[in-house]
Design a protein around this motif. Structure first.
Motif, PDB file in Angstrom:
ATOM      1  N   CYS A  36      34.585  60.463  43.154  1.00 18.75           N
ATOM      2  CA  CYS A  36      35.989  60.851  43.098  1.00 18.75           C
ATOM      3  C   CYS A  36      36.255  62.008  44.061  1.00 18.75           C
ATOM      4  O   CYS A  36      37.284  62.057  44.744  1.00 18.75           O
ATOM      5  CB  CYS A  36      36.382  61.267  41.677  1.00 18.75           C
ATOM      6  N   GLY A  37      35.316  62.940  44.114  1.00 20.19           N
ATOM      7  CA  GLY A  37      35.468  64.066  45.025  1.00 20.19           C
ATOM      8  C   GLY A  37      35.460  63.630  46.481  1.00 20.19           C
ATOM      9  O   GLY A  37      36.217  64.147  47.303  1.00 20.19           O
ATOM     10  N   LEU A  38      34.618  62.649  46.808  1.00 23.48           N
ATOM     11  CA  LEU A  38      34.542  62.197  48.191  1.00 23.48           C
ATOM     12  C   LEU A  38      35.788  61.412  48.616  1.00 23.48           C
ATOM     13  O   LEU A  38      36.232  61.515  49.753  1.00 23.48           O
ATOM     14  CB  LEU A  38      33.299  61.320  48.384  1.00 23.48           C
ATOM     15  N   PHE A  39      36.363  60.630  47.694  1.00 24.92           N
ATOM     16  CA  PHE A  39      37.488  59.778  48.062  1.00 24.92           C
ATOM     17  C   PHE A  39      38.841  60.493  47.983  1.00 24.92           C
ATOM     18  O   PHE A  39      39.784  60.077  48.645  1.00 24.92           O
ATOM     19  CB  PHE A  39      37.507  58.514  47.198  1.00 24.92           C
ATOM     20  N   HIS A  40      38.966  61.524  47.149  1.00 24.41           N
ATOM     21  CA  HIS A  40      40.198  62.342  47.175  1.00 24.41           C
ATOM     22  C   HIS A  40      39.811  63.812  46.983  1.00 24.41           C
ATOM     23  O   HIS A  40      39.961  64.384  45.915  1.00 24.41           O
ATOM     24  CB  HIS A  40      41.223  61.885  46.130  1.00 24.41           C
ATOM     25  N   PRO A  41      39.298  64.429  48.061  1.00 21.03           N
ATOM     26  CA  PRO A  41      38.745  65.788  47.957  1.00 21.03           C
ATOM     27  C   PRO A  41      39.793  66.872  47.695  1.00 21.03           C
ATOM     28  O   PRO A  41      39.448  67.938  47.196  1.00 21.03           O
ATOM     29  CB  PRO A  41      38.081  65.998  49.328  1.00 21.03           C
ATOM     30  N   SER A  42      41.052  66.597  47.992  1.00 24.54           N
ATOM     31  CA  SER A  42      42.067  67.650  47.862  1.00 24.54           C
ATOM     32  C   SER A  42      42.665  67.748  46.470  1.00 24.54           C
ATOM     33  O   SER A  42      43.388  68.700  46.178  1.00 24.54           O
ATOM     34  CB  SER A  42      43.198  67.411  48.870  1.00 24.54           C
ATOM     35  N   THR A  43      42.373  66.804  45.581  1.00 31.10           N
ATOM     36  CA  THR A  43      42.918  66.824  44.224  1.00 31.10           C
ATOM     37  C   THR A  43      41.913  66.223  43.253  1.00 31.10           C
ATOM     38  O   THR A  43      41.122  65.347  43.622  1.00 31.10           O
ATOM     39  CB  THR A  43      44.243  66.034  44.156  1.00 31.10           C
ATOM     40  N   THR A  44      41.967  66.694  42.013  1.00 34.08           N
ATOM     41  CA  THR A  44      41.072  66.166  40.977  1.00 34.08           C
ATOM     42  C   THR A  44      41.686  64.977  40.257  1.00 34.08           C
ATOM     43  O   THR A  44      41.003  64.304  39.481  1.00 34.08           O
ATOM     44  CB  THR A  44      40.745  67.266  39.954  1.00 34.08           C
ATOM     45  N   SER A  45      42.953  64.690  40.475  1.00 33.17           N
ATOM     46  CA  SER A  45      43.649  63.583  39.816  1.00 33.17           C
ATOM     47  C   SER A  45      43.513  62.312  40.651  1.00 33.17           C
ATOM     48  O   SER A  45      43.887  62.292  41.829  1.00 33.17           O
ATOM     49  CB  SER A  45      45.127  63.921  39.620  1.00 33.17           C
ATOM     50  N   CYS A  46      42.996  61.248  40.028  1.00 35.01           N
ATOM     51  CA  CYS A  46      42.860  59.972  40.742  1.00 35.01           C
ATOM     52  C   CYS A  46      44.236  59.381  41.068  1.00 35.01           C
ATOM     53  O   CYS A  46      44.428  58.809  42.151  1.00 35.01           O
ATOM     54  CB  CYS A  46      42.057  58.983  39.896  1.00 35.01           C
ATOM     55  N   ALA A  47      45.198  59.518  40.153  1.00 36.11           N
ATOM     56  CA  ALA A  47      46.545  58.994  40.389  1.00 36.11           C
ATOM     57  C   ALA A  47      47.204  59.712  41.564  1.00 36.11           C
ATOM     58  O   ALA A  47      47.839  59.077  42.427  1.00 36.11           O
ATOM     59  CB  ALA A  47      47.398  59.139  39.133  1.00 36.11           C
ATOM     60  N   LEU A  48      47.034  61.034  41.603  1.00 32.89           N
ATOM     61  CA  LEU A  48      47.601  61.786  42.720  1.00 32.89           C
ATOM     62  C   LEU A  48      46.885  61.447  44.028  1.00 32.89           C
ATOM     63  O   LEU A  48      47.497  61.427  45.096  1.00 32.89           O
ATOM     64  CB  LEU A  48      47.497  63.281  42.433  1.00 32.89           C
ATOM     65  N   GLY A  49      45.595  61.160  43.932  1.00 35.34           N
ATOM     66  CA  GLY A  49      44.856  60.733  45.120  1.00 35.34           C
ATOM     67  C   GLY A  49      45.396  59.424  45.674  1.00 35.34           C
ATOM     68  O   GLY A  49      45.509  59.239  46.892  1.00 35.34           O
ATOM     69  N   MET A  50      45.754  58.475  44.761  1.00 31.55           N
ATOM     70  CA  MET A  50      46.364  57.214  45.204  1.00 31.55           C
ATOM     71  C   MET A  50      47.708  57.465  45.868  1.00 31.55           C
ATOM     72  O   MET A  50      48.024  56.871  46.912  1.00 31.55           O
ATOM     73  CB  MET A  50      46.540  56.271  44.009  1.00 31.55           C
ATOM     74  N   ALA A  51      48.514  58.336  45.266  1.00 25.68           N
ATOM     75  CA  ALA A  51      49.834  58.642  45.834  1.00 25.68           C
ATOM     76  C   ALA A  51      49.691  59.275  47.210  1.00 25.68           C
ATOM     77  O   ALA A  51      50.448  58.951  48.139  1.00 25.68           O
ATOM     78  CB  ALA A  51      50.602  59.563  44.893  1.00 25.68           C
ATOM     79  N   ASN A  52      48.728  60.185  47.353  1.00 25.73           N
ATOM     80  CA  ASN A  52      48.504  60.818  48.655  1.00 25.73           C
ATOM     81  C   ASN A  52      48.075  59.799  49.709  1.00 25.73           C
ATOM     82  O   ASN A  52      48.501  59.860  50.861  1.00 25.73           O
ATOM     83  CB  ASN A  52      47.454  61.922  48.535  1.00 25.73           C
ATOM     84  N   SER A  53      47.226  58.857  49.284  1.00 26.71           N
ATOM     85  CA  SER A  53      46.757  57.830  50.212  1.00 26.71           C
ATOM     86  C   SER A  53      47.921  56.961  50.679  1.00 26.71           C
ATOM     87  O   SER A  53      48.039  56.643  51.873  1.00 26.71           O
ATOM     88  CB  SER A  53      45.694  56.958  49.540  1.00 26.71           C
ATOM     89  N   PHE A  54      48.802  56.585  49.751  1.00 29.39           N
ATOM     90  CA  PHE A  54      49.961  55.764  50.119  1.00 29.39           C
ATOM     91  C   PHE A  54      50.917  56.533  51.028  1.00 29.39           C
ATOM     92  O   PHE A  54      51.431  55.986  52.007  1.00 29.39           O
ATOM     93  CB  PHE A  54      50.696  55.299  48.866  1.00 29.39           C
ATOM     94  N   SER A  55      51.131  57.799  50.707  1.00 35.29           N
ATOM     95  CA  SER A  55      52.072  58.609  51.504  1.00 35.29           C
ATOM     96  C   SER A  55      51.549  58.848  52.918  1.00 35.29           C
ATOM     97  O   SER A  55      52.330  59.049  53.849  1.00 35.29           O
ATOM     98  CB  SER A  55      52.332  59.946  50.805  1.00 35.29           C
ATOM     99  N   ARG A  56      50.222  58.840  53.098  1.00 35.31           N
ATOM    100  CA  ARG A  56      49.666  58.978  54.449  1.00 35.31           C
ATOM    101  C   ARG A  56      49.677  57.646  55.195  1.00 35.31           C
ATOM    102  O   ARG A  56      49.866  57.600  56.405  1.00 35.31           O
ATOM    103  CB  ARG A  56      48.236  59.532  54.374  1.00 35.31           C
TER     104      ARG A  56
END
Length: 585
Positions: A404-424
């Protein structure tokens, strides 16, 4: 121009005078007669209708019915194809090299860049295309002349395509381009070959279904005629006895004997006009089989492209996570850019997947829990390539698991990591699709732009938004969806990453259905290439010498056989392109 023509006339007159001194009167008459014959022949060959007539005459003299659809004789068709394709191929290759310099404005400061297109590589590519087209035309005509009208054109075009591929393949000096062309044609041959086989099978099944329907119609008709006759006799008997009828006999008779309406066709239950016909057990089985086949045909036509896309993206995801070094560099870079990984790990995104693959291979449980109180950065520094990857982490952020840390290092929330990925991913995709859609509208629909610019603008916005949403969803699902299964199972599994690929492939459902097959074939081509590289890496198979030549030859055989005999199998766009290249033969 006048001076030039005067010089030419003086030269010709002088040559004629010298020739007159060297020849006798009889020899001069023979020469003049020969020139007249040559002039007449040239005039005949310069006319399109005359060319066609010459071809027909030459073939009729040999006792064969002409089957070629091209203009002129077969030799002229092959030579014309050679010259025209060489010039077009050379121009296209030169243009592809010149356009980037034109867009970057470097062409205005360095005009000599235009000369780079006149290279040996451009010549070899143009030669490859020219020989491919002309040899196909020549061999196809030769096969038709040799085998006559009894020979199947399926066989003629198949052999011509195969030999044309063998003859021309090695003329392209670029191995990478030759491999790319072979893979592309192979994927298209697989696509349209499958469609051709499927459509023939569906047509045969439809014929059998029609026969079953016809048998039921005849049986239903005979039963209804018997029923109508019986009711007529009953009505006459009641009227003779003087009893008031309990039913409207005229209405019943008309309903039984009316023949101008189509009977209801329902092979699973009953088939009748007014009388229920109980089918036999064997007929029920045929009806159920017919219904199943029709449902399968409908499903294949509707959802097979989405299924192909899902399968291809799943393979790509597996290779990305566990064998990233087997991915083509350009395609891997595209995924990293679209998902934002390139921004999180500048120039080092591939190391994330190498680290995950190595940890998955070493672990038997798949649990990579980070101890409480330990920053993710400290834990990451202990894994392979950790010193480089740890620079992307904040000193105090803590994730529950390493992946989880490797795939969304800037946040601890998996849902927020998905949102960040979509927004990029969405803005990145818009930068690709908006210019592409504008170019398509300008090239193919210039008239509509002038008549109704607002509708075209809205169409571009709608199409670009929809395609960008698909691309961003696919990238997000491939890299972030495994978090869902990681949280559900409490550990990392290969299935979790494969499921991410499945979700990523299903994102194609957000696109227009007409684009599903093109997207599926593009991803399938990439998946095929990656799977081959992984197989070589694992020792499952090895590179076959001249394998790309054999692949090109086989693909050309399939595509040309279908194009020559069943061109409607191709989509309209692809049929238009291949007709422009190979012409009518």
């Amino acid at each position: 121009m006048e001076n030039t023509s005067q010089l030419v006339n003086v030269f010709v007159e002088g040559l004629a005078r010298l020739t007159s001194y060297a020849l006798t009167d009889k020899e001069k008459e023979a020469v003049v007669h020969g020139f007249h014959k040559f002039h007449e022949r040239l005039e005949r060959m310069s006319s399109t209708s005359s060319l066609r007539q010459l071809a027909i005459e030459s073939q009729n003299q040999s006792g064969k019915v002409p089957r070629c659809q091209h203009e002129g004789t077969c030799m002229q068709n092959a030579i014309r194809g050679l010259l025209r394709t060489f010039l077009v191929g050379f121009g296209v290759k030169w243009g592809l090299e010149a356009v980037p310099h034109l867009i970057s404005l470097r062409l205005f400061t360095r005009p000599s860049l235009l000369l780079r297109g006149f290279s040996r590589d451009t010549t070899s590519f143009a030669s490859f295309l020219a020989v491919l087209v002309s040899s196909y035309k020549a061999i196809l005509c030769t096969m038709r002349h040799i085998r006559g009208e009894k020979g199947s054109d399926y066989t003629n075009s198949l052999v011509a395509g195969m030999l044309a591929g063998l003859i021309s393949a090695k003329l392209d000096r670029s191995t990478s381009r030759r491999n790319a062309i072979s893979l592309y044609l192979f994927s298209r041959a697989l696509q349209y070959g499958t469609v051709w086989v499927f459509e023939r099978w569906a047509s045969r099944q439809q014929t059998e279904d029609d026969k079953l329907r016809s048998r039921w119609m005849k049986r239903a008709h005979s039963v209804d005629v018997v029923s109508a006759t019986r009711r007529k006799l009953e009505r006459e008997a009641v009227e003779e006895a003087g009893v008031e009828p309990r039913v409207n006999w005229d209405a019943e008779w008309n309903a039984d004997t009316k023949m101008d309406t189509e009977p209801e066709w329902n092979p699973q239950t009953t088939i009748s006009w007014s009388t229920t016909v109980e089918p036999s057990l064997e007929t029920k089985r045929e009806a159920r089989r017919s219904h199943f086949v029709r449902s399968a045909i409908h499903w294949a036509r509707s959802y097979a492209p989405a299924a192909l896309m899902t399968f291809s993206v799943t393979v790509i995801t597996y290779v990305l996570v566990f064998h990233v070094e087997s991915m083509p560099t350009g395609y891997a870079h595209l995924l990293f850019k679209s998902s934002g990984f390139d921004a999180l790990y500048p120039g080092k995104a591939a190391l994330v997947f190498k680290a995950v693959a190595q940890k998955m291979a070493e672990s038997t449980t798949g649990k990579f829990t980070i101890p409480d109180g330990m920053p993710t950065k400290q834990f990451v520094s202990q894994i392979p390539f950790g010193d480089t990857l740890a620079k992307s982490f904040d000193d105090h952020i803590h994730h529950n698991t390493l992946t989880c840390g490797l795939f969304h290092p800037s946040t601890t929330s998996c849902a927020l990591g998905m949102a960040n990925s979509f927004s990029r991913g969405f803005p990145f995709a818009m930068k690709m699709y908006v210019p592409l859609n504008i170019a398509v509208q300008v090239m193919f629909k210039r008239g509509i732009i002038l008549k109704d610019p607002m509708s075209v603008l809205l169409k571009i916005i709608k199409s670009s938004t929809r395609s960008s949403a698909f691309f961003a969803l696919m990238s997000m699902a491939i890299l972030q969806a495994p978090c869902i299964f990681r949280n559900m199972l409490g550990r990392d599994t290969v299935f979790g990453y494969i499921a991410g690929g499945i979700f990523g492939g299903l994102a194609v459902l957000t696109e227009v259905r007409s684009r599903h097959i093109e997207l599926g074939m593009y991803c399938f081509l990439r998946a095929l290439q990656m799977a081959w590289n992984v197989g070589i890496k694992k020792g499952m198979w090895s590179n076959v010498r001249h394998g790309e030549v054999m692949m090109l030859s086989a693909s050309m055989a399939v595509l040309m056989s279908i194009f020559q005999n069943d061109p409607t199998t191709f989509t309209l766009t692809y049929r238009s392109i291949i007709t422009r290249v190979f012409g009518k033969n």
